[in-house]
Design a protein around this motif. Structure first.
Motif, PDB file in Angstrom:
ATOM      1  N   ALA A   1     -56.295  -1.839-103.600  1.00 58.88           N
ATOM      2  CA  ALA A   1     -55.841  -3.006-102.841  1.00 58.88           C
ATOM      3  C   ALA A   1     -56.308  -2.840-101.402  1.00 58.88           C
ATOM      4  O   ALA A   1     -56.207  -1.758-100.827  1.00 58.88           O
ATOM      5  CB  ALA A   1     -54.321  -3.139-102.892  1.00 58.88           C
ATOM      6  N   GLY A   2     -56.823  -3.915-100.832  1.00 58.01           N
ATOM      7  CA  GLY A   2     -57.294  -3.840 -99.447  1.00 58.01           C
ATOM      8  C   GLY A   2     -58.583  -3.061 -99.317  1.00 58.01           C
ATOM      9  O   GLY A   2     -58.995  -2.340-100.207  1.00 58.01           O
ATOM     10  N   GLY A   3     -59.239  -3.253 -98.195  1.00 58.02           N
ATOM     11  CA  GLY A   3     -60.431  -2.483 -97.904  1.00 58.02           C
ATOM     12  C   GLY A   3     -61.666  -3.020 -98.584  1.00 58.02           C
ATOM     13  O   GLY A   3     -61.661  -4.129 -99.097  1.00 58.02           O
ATOM     14  N   PRO A   4     -62.746  -2.245 -98.631  1.00 63.00           N
ATOM     15  CA  PRO A   4     -62.855  -0.863 -98.174  1.00 63.00           C
ATOM     16  C   PRO A   4     -62.896  -0.766 -96.655  1.00 63.00           C
ATOM     17  O   PRO A   4     -63.317  -1.702 -95.989  1.00 63.00           O
ATOM     18  CB  PRO A   4     -64.187  -0.407 -98.771  1.00 63.00           C
ATOM     19  CG  PRO A   4     -65.007  -1.662 -98.818  1.00 63.00           C
ATOM     20  CD  PRO A   4     -64.043  -2.763 -99.125  1.00 63.00           C
ATOM     21  N   TYR A   5     -62.450   0.379 -96.127  1.00 63.04           N
ATOM     22  CA  TYR A   5     -62.397   0.593 -94.687  1.00 63.04           C
ATOM     23  C   TYR A   5     -63.406   1.668 -94.302  1.00 63.04           C
ATOM     24  O   TYR A   5     -63.238   2.837 -94.641  1.00 63.04           O
ATOM     25  CB  TYR A   5     -60.990   1.006 -94.264  1.00 63.04           C
ATOM     26  CG  TYR A   5     -59.933   0.071 -94.784  1.00 63.04           C
ATOM     27  CD1 TYR A   5     -59.906  -1.277 -94.406  1.00 63.04           C
ATOM     28  CD2 TYR A   5     -58.958   0.518 -95.670  1.00 63.04           C
ATOM     29  CE1 TYR A   5     -58.943  -2.139 -94.887  1.00 63.04           C
ATOM     30  CE2 TYR A   5     -57.989  -0.347 -96.158  1.00 63.04           C
ATOM     31  CZ  TYR A   5     -57.995  -1.676 -95.769  1.00 63.04           C
ATOM     32  OH  TYR A   5     -57.034  -2.537 -96.259  1.00 63.04           O
ATOM     33  N   LEU A   6     -64.457   1.263 -93.611  1.00 66.05           N
ATOM     34  CA  LEU A   6     -65.493   2.183 -93.150  1.00 66.05           C
ATOM     35  C   LEU A   6     -65.229   2.525 -91.699  1.00 66.05           C
ATOM     36  O   LEU A   6     -65.188   1.638 -90.850  1.00 66.05           O
ATOM     37  CB  LEU A   6     -66.874   1.550 -93.304  1.00 66.05           C
ATOM     38  CG  LEU A   6     -67.300   1.253 -94.753  1.00 66.05           C
ATOM     39  CD1 LEU A   6     -68.584   0.438 -94.775  1.00 66.05           C
ATOM     40  CD2 LEU A   6     -67.479   2.549 -95.535  1.00 66.05           C
ATOM     41  N   ALA A   7     -65.041   3.795 -91.413  1.00 62.84           N
ATOM     42  CA  ALA A   7     -64.711   4.239 -90.062  1.00 62.84           C
ATOM     43  C   ALA A   7     -65.446   5.546 -89.794  1.00 62.84           C
ATOM     44  O   ALA A   7     -64.896   6.631 -90.013  1.00 62.84           O
ATOM     45  CB  ALA A   7     -63.201   4.418 -89.914  1.00 62.84           C
ATOM     46  N   PRO A   8     -66.708   5.488 -89.334  1.00 60.99           N
ATOM     47  CA  PRO A   8     -67.492   6.708 -89.132  1.00 60.99           C
ATOM     48  C   PRO A   8     -66.833   7.716 -88.208  1.00 60.99           C
ATOM     49  O   PRO A   8     -67.027   8.925 -88.376  1.00 60.99           O
ATOM     50  CB  PRO A   8     -68.804   6.176 -88.538  1.00 60.99           C
ATOM     51  CG  PRO A   8     -68.894   4.762 -89.011  1.00 60.99           C
ATOM     52  CD  PRO A   8     -67.477   4.264 -89.060  1.00 60.99           C
ATOM     53  N   GLU A   9     -66.062   7.234 -87.236  1.00 61.94           N
ATOM     54  CA  GLU A   9     -65.443   8.167 -86.297  1.00 61.94           C
ATOM     55  C   GLU A   9     -64.403   9.048 -86.979  1.00 61.94           C
ATOM     56  O   GLU A   9     -64.051  10.121 -86.468  1.00 61.94           O
ATOM     57  CB  GLU A   9     -64.808   7.405 -85.129  1.00 61.94           C
ATOM     58  CG  GLU A   9     -63.626   6.515 -85.480  1.00 61.94           C
ATOM     59  CD  GLU A   9     -64.033   5.120 -85.918  1.00 61.94           C
ATOM     60  OE1 GLU A   9     -63.216   4.204 -85.777  1.00 61.94           O
ATOM     61  OE2 GLU A   9     -65.157   4.948 -86.424  1.00 61.94           O
ATOM     62  N   TYR A  10     -63.896   8.627 -88.145  1.00 61.99           N
ATOM     63  CA  TYR A  10     -62.955   9.436 -88.918  1.00 61.99           C
ATOM     64  C   TYR A  10     -63.624  10.042 -90.149  1.00 61.99           C
ATOM     65  O   TYR A  10     -63.332  11.189 -90.507  1.00 61.99           O
ATOM     66  CB  TYR A  10     -61.778   8.576 -89.402  1.00 61.99           C
ATOM     67  CG  TYR A  10     -60.897   8.039 -88.310  1.00 61.99           C
ATOM     68  CD1 TYR A  10     -59.774   8.739 -87.875  1.00 61.99           C
ATOM     69  CD2 TYR A  10     -61.169   6.811 -87.706  1.00 61.99           C
ATOM     70  CE1 TYR A  10     -58.957   8.240 -86.875  1.00 61.99           C
ATOM     71  CE2 TYR A  10     -60.362   6.302 -86.709  1.00 61.99           C
ATOM     72  CZ  TYR A  10     -59.261   7.018 -86.285  1.00 61.99           C
ATOM     73  OH  TYR A  10     -58.456   6.526 -85.289  1.00 61.99           O
ATOM     74  N   LEU A  11     -64.477   9.278 -90.810  1.00 61.70           N
ATOM     75  CA  LEU A  11     -64.939   9.624 -92.151  1.00 61.70           C
ATOM     76  C   LEU A  11     -66.408  10.046 -92.198  1.00 61.70           C
ATOM     77  O   LEU A  11     -66.915  10.362 -93.265  1.00 61.70           O
ATOM     78  CB  LEU A  11     -64.725   8.426 -93.088  1.00 61.70           C
ATOM     79  CG  LEU A  11     -63.313   7.825 -93.070  1.00 61.70           C
ATOM     80  CD1 LEU A  11     -63.250   6.611 -93.986  1.00 61.70           C
ATOM     81  CD2 LEU A  11     -62.275   8.866 -93.478  1.00 61.70           C
ATOM     82  N   GLY A  12     -67.092  10.036 -91.062  1.00 61.66           N
ATOM     83  CA  GLY A  12     -68.500  10.405 -91.047  1.00 61.66           C
ATOM     84  C   GLY A  12     -69.393   9.226 -91.400  1.00 61.66           C
ATOM     85  O   GLY A  12     -68.928   8.124 -91.694  1.00 61.66           O
ATOM     86  N   SER A  13     -70.692   9.469 -91.376  1.00 61.66           N
ATOM     87  CA  SER A  13     -71.667   8.392 -91.575  1.00 61.66           C
ATOM     88  C   SER A  13     -72.199   8.317 -92.992  1.00 61.66           C
ATOM     89  O   SER A  13     -73.115   7.550 -93.275  1.00 61.66           O
ATOM     90  CB  SER A  13     -72.844   8.575 -90.601  1.00 61.66           C
ATOM     91  OG  SER A  13     -73.452   9.850 -90.790  1.00 61.66           O
ATOM     92  N   GLY A  14     -71.659   9.123 -93.896  1.00 66.33           N
ATOM     93  CA  GLY A  14     -72.071   9.038 -95.286  1.00 66.33           C
ATOM     94  C   GLY A  14     -73.210   9.977 -95.633  1.00 66.33           C
ATOM     95  O   GLY A  14     -73.549  10.885 -94.880  1.00 66.33           O
TER      96      GLY A  14
END
Length: 282
Positions: free
Chosen positions: A227-240
């Motif tokens: 439910a909701g998202g997806p939430y992309l946040a490089p400052e928390y989760l990196g750039s992939g």
């Protein structure tokens, strides 16, 4: 005032992502990280004697040994597709090594690229040149199917009990972006999942890929959904994920970008993604 503006901006981003990737979508969502309007120049690799990808065998579903001992996985299929797009299939090789040996092998010229999930960070960019990211890992919420949380869920989570792994980047993100929820930290993901199934939580928040594997497994028993998202946040989760080459070989990294874009635009990437991630985390 700055905090109010930040909260407003985050809410807008979350709302847009929710409407784009809503859980009510009929077909699985496939991430598209390339701008279709941008056309990258096709490289000439006719003088390249070899393109050997270095990887590992212990990172399923990205790279692993199948039941017959054959090197398989998302990265293996992706590497072969890259070589096909670059027109160098006959020069293409894939070699598996222990993780600790990858950097040394690349430095000694035993391979030209590493496709094994090395994170592109300011520190690693001193050692490698990287392709652009070909896969990112969004944060997601999962909720029991019995919960009546309809999209968009940003405001509807206010005061709800949301589980998250303690000390994780996802906990920090949850506290910063969704500070109106009641955060319940867990030391172990297994305990978080158990409480969610038991109805002790309204939602869980974490890495979308890991949550997707749990949702598709027998332990979840069909209890829950995204439910909701997806939430992309490089400052928390990196750039992939990106492919690493030697730092002095940015031309090869650019060639990989061309191939990766073509693979995405032609639908080949979507085929690989749905093959290895049947429960999409986007």
């Amino acid at each position: 005032m700055a905090f109010q503006w930040r909260s407003f901006a985050v809410a807008m981003v979350i709302g847009l992502l929710s409407s784009t990737y809503g859980a009510g979508a009929v077909t699985p969502q496939v991430p598209v990280l390339w701008d279709a309007k941008e056309r990258l120049p096709k490289p000439d690799l006719s003088a390249l004697p070899r393109l050997r990808f270095l990887t590992t065998t212990d990172f399923p579903p990205f790279n692993f040994l199948d039941g017959s001992g054959k090197l398989s996985g998302f990265h293996i299929d992706l590497a072969r597709a890259i070589c096909a797009e670059l027109g160098i299939v006959e020069k293409c090789q894939i070699q598996a090594l222990p993780w600790a040996e990858l950097e040394g092998a690349l430095r000694k010229g035993e391979g030209e690229a590493i496709i094994a999930g090395i994170a592109a960070t300011p520190e690693s960019r001193a050692t490698y040149a990287f392709s652009r990211s070909y896969l990112q890992f969004p944060a997601r919420f999962i909720i029991p199917k019995s919960k009546a949380l309809t999209e968009p869920i940003f405001a509807k989570l206010r005061g709800k009990r949301v589980g998250v792994v303690a000390g994780s980047a996802h906990e920090r993100m949850l506290r910063d972006y969704f500070n109106t929820v009641q955060i319940i930290p867990f030391d172990r993901p297994e305990d978080l999942y158990a409480d969610l199934k038991a109805g002790k939580l309204d939602a869980a928040f974490g890495d979308g890929m890991r949550l997707a594997f749990w949702l598709g497994g027998s332990d979840a028993a069909g209890c829950c959904r995204f439910a909701g998202g997806p939430y992309l946040a490089p400052e928390y989760l990196g750039s992939g994920m990106a492919i690493a080459t030697q730092a002095d070989n940015p031309a090869l990294a650019a060639a990989l970008d061309y191939a990766l874009q073509e693979i995405s635009m032609k639908g080949t990437f979507a085929e690989f993604y749905l093959r290895y991630f049947p429960v999409s985390f986007f």
